[in-house]
Design a protein around this motif. Structure first.
Motif, PDB file in Angstrom:
ATOM      1  N   ARG A 118       0.833  -1.200   0.000  1.00  0.00           N
ATOM      2  CA  ARG A 118       0.000   0.000   0.000  1.00  0.00           C
ATOM      3  C   ARG A 118       0.869   1.251   0.000  1.00  0.00           C
ATOM      4  O   ARG A 118       0.556   2.228  -0.687  1.00  0.00           O
ATOM      5  N   ALA A 119       1.956   1.215   0.751  1.00  0.00           N
ATOM      6  CA  ALA A 119       2.853   2.371   0.780  1.00  0.00           C
ATOM      7  C   ALA A 119       3.444   2.632  -0.599  1.00  0.00           C
ATOM      8  O   ALA A 119       3.591   3.785  -1.019  1.00  0.00           O
ATOM      9  N   ALA A 120       3.768   1.553  -1.324  1.00  0.00           N
ATOM     10  CA  ALA A 120       4.406   1.707  -2.637  1.00  0.00           C
ATOM     11  C   ALA A 120       3.462   2.307  -3.668  1.00  0.00           C
ATOM     12  O   ALA A 120       3.898   3.065  -4.539  1.00  0.00           O
ATOM     13  N   TYR A 151      -1.384  -5.854  -6.428  1.00  0.00           N
ATOM     14  CA  TYR A 151      -1.381  -4.712  -5.521  1.00  0.00           C
ATOM     15  C   TYR A 151      -2.160  -5.045  -4.252  1.00  0.00           C
ATOM     16  O   TYR A 151      -3.235  -5.639  -4.311  1.00  0.00           O
ATOM     17  N   ALA A 152      -1.594  -4.656  -3.122  1.00  0.00           N
ATOM     18  CA  ALA A 152      -2.272  -4.856  -1.847  1.00  0.00           C
ATOM     19  C   ALA A 152      -3.441  -3.894  -1.732  1.00  0.00           C
ATOM     20  O   ALA A 152      -3.295  -2.696  -1.958  1.00  0.00           O
ATOM     21  N   GLY A 153      -4.603  -4.416  -1.390  1.00  0.00           N
ATOM     22  CA  GLY A 153      -5.772  -3.588  -1.163  1.00  0.00           C
ATOM     23  C   GLY A 153      -6.057  -3.520   0.326  1.00  0.00           C
ATOM     24  O   GLY A 153      -5.352  -2.853   1.073  1.00  0.00           O
ATOM     25  N   HIS A 175       0.050  -4.368   7.156  1.00  0.00           N
ATOM     26  CA  HIS A 175       1.391  -4.060   6.675  1.00  0.00           C
ATOM     27  C   HIS A 175       2.165  -5.315   6.284  1.00  0.00           C
ATOM     28  O   HIS A 175       3.097  -5.248   5.489  1.00  0.00           O
ATOM     29  N   ALA A 176       1.782  -6.479   6.813  1.00  0.00           N
ATOM     30  CA  ALA A 176       2.459  -7.731   6.486  1.00  0.00           C
ATOM     31  C   ALA A 176       1.781  -8.471   5.338  1.00  0.00           C
ATOM     32  O   ALA A 176       2.204  -9.542   4.960  1.00  0.00           O
TER      33      ALA A 176
END
Length: 242
Positions: free
Chosen positions: A52-54, A124-126, A130-131
């Motif tokens: 998510r940060a990326a 992509y993380a939705g 954080h892990a």
């Protein structure tokens, strides 16, 4: 005796902090606990996932942290309804817009899907922590508590091409997320928690372990072309499992 009762009440208070997600109350306490190493051990390798940060998720938009999905018994495949012919370099921007849409237009607490896969096969993380562990999504009305939602970025109407790289990455995420012992070719019994689904609240539904969104909700999602690929997707997921 009175002190013992007070201790029991105090211990129960954290479990009384419920979210707005549509899971049965009996399933909520375990969902708030971090999975143990044994319970969380995947049945397939973890694919690469853009955090998510990326992609630039706005964590200030997250209204409320959802509980964990500790037992992924089903995967729902979605589409996002974006035009199919986008440039994959634009996916982070699209993800940021998707988060805005889900929060401000749909009224959800965050991105509704657990994972989003673009046409180039990038995952992509939705709605994850954080892990990368899935949090209960807003993707499958009535069936969010024990499922993960994987959205394909695109529209995929009848006759559209579904990229192989996208299908392969969806399969990789599904194989990784499904609980050990789950049969990708099988079916799973889920109890609806919302009458807005195809099944009244409290009714049992026998759904494919890997289903399209339309199987549990009145919708065209994930598009005719992608829905037609689900049998092939189940085969690929089965090959990737230990």
């Amino acid at each position: 005796m009175r002190l013992a009762k007070l201790a029991l009440v105090a211990a129960a208070l954290p479990l009384a902090v419920l979210t707005r997600w549509d899971a049965p109350a009996r399933e909520r306490p375990p969902e708030h606990r971090t999975p143990s190493t044994a319970a969380a051990r995947p049945a397939a390798a973890r694919p690469d996932v853009v955090s998510r940060a990326a992609w630039g998720a706005d964590e200030k938009l997250v209204r409320e942290r959802a509980p964990y999905v500790t037992r992924v018994s089903a995967v729902f495949v979605h589409h996002t309804s974006h035009p199919d012919a986008y440039d994959c370099a634009d996916t982070p921007r699209i993800m940021r817009a998707l988060q805005q849409q889900h929060v401000h237009r749909m009224g959800w607490d965050d991105v509704g899907y657990n994972y989003v896969v673009d046409r180039c096969g990038t995952v992509y993380a939705g709605r994850v922590d954080h892990a990368g562990r899935p949090l209960r999504g807003a993707h499958a009305t009535g069936f969010n508590a024990r499922s993960v939602g994987i959205a394909a970025l695109g529209d995929f109407r009848e006759g559209a091409r579904v990229p192989r790289a996208m299908l392969a990455s969806i399969a990789a995420v599904a194989a990784w997320q499904l609980r050990p012992g789950a049969d990708p070719h099988g079916r799973v019994r889920l109890v609806s928690t919302n009458s807005d689904s195809r099944y009244p609240k409290g009714a049992a539904a026998l759904l494919h372990t890997i289903s399209g969104h339309r199987d549990g909700f009145e919708t065209a999602c994930p598009g005719e072309a992608l829905y037609a690929k689900l049998p092939r997707l189940r085969d690929d997921v089965a090959r990737r499992r230990w």
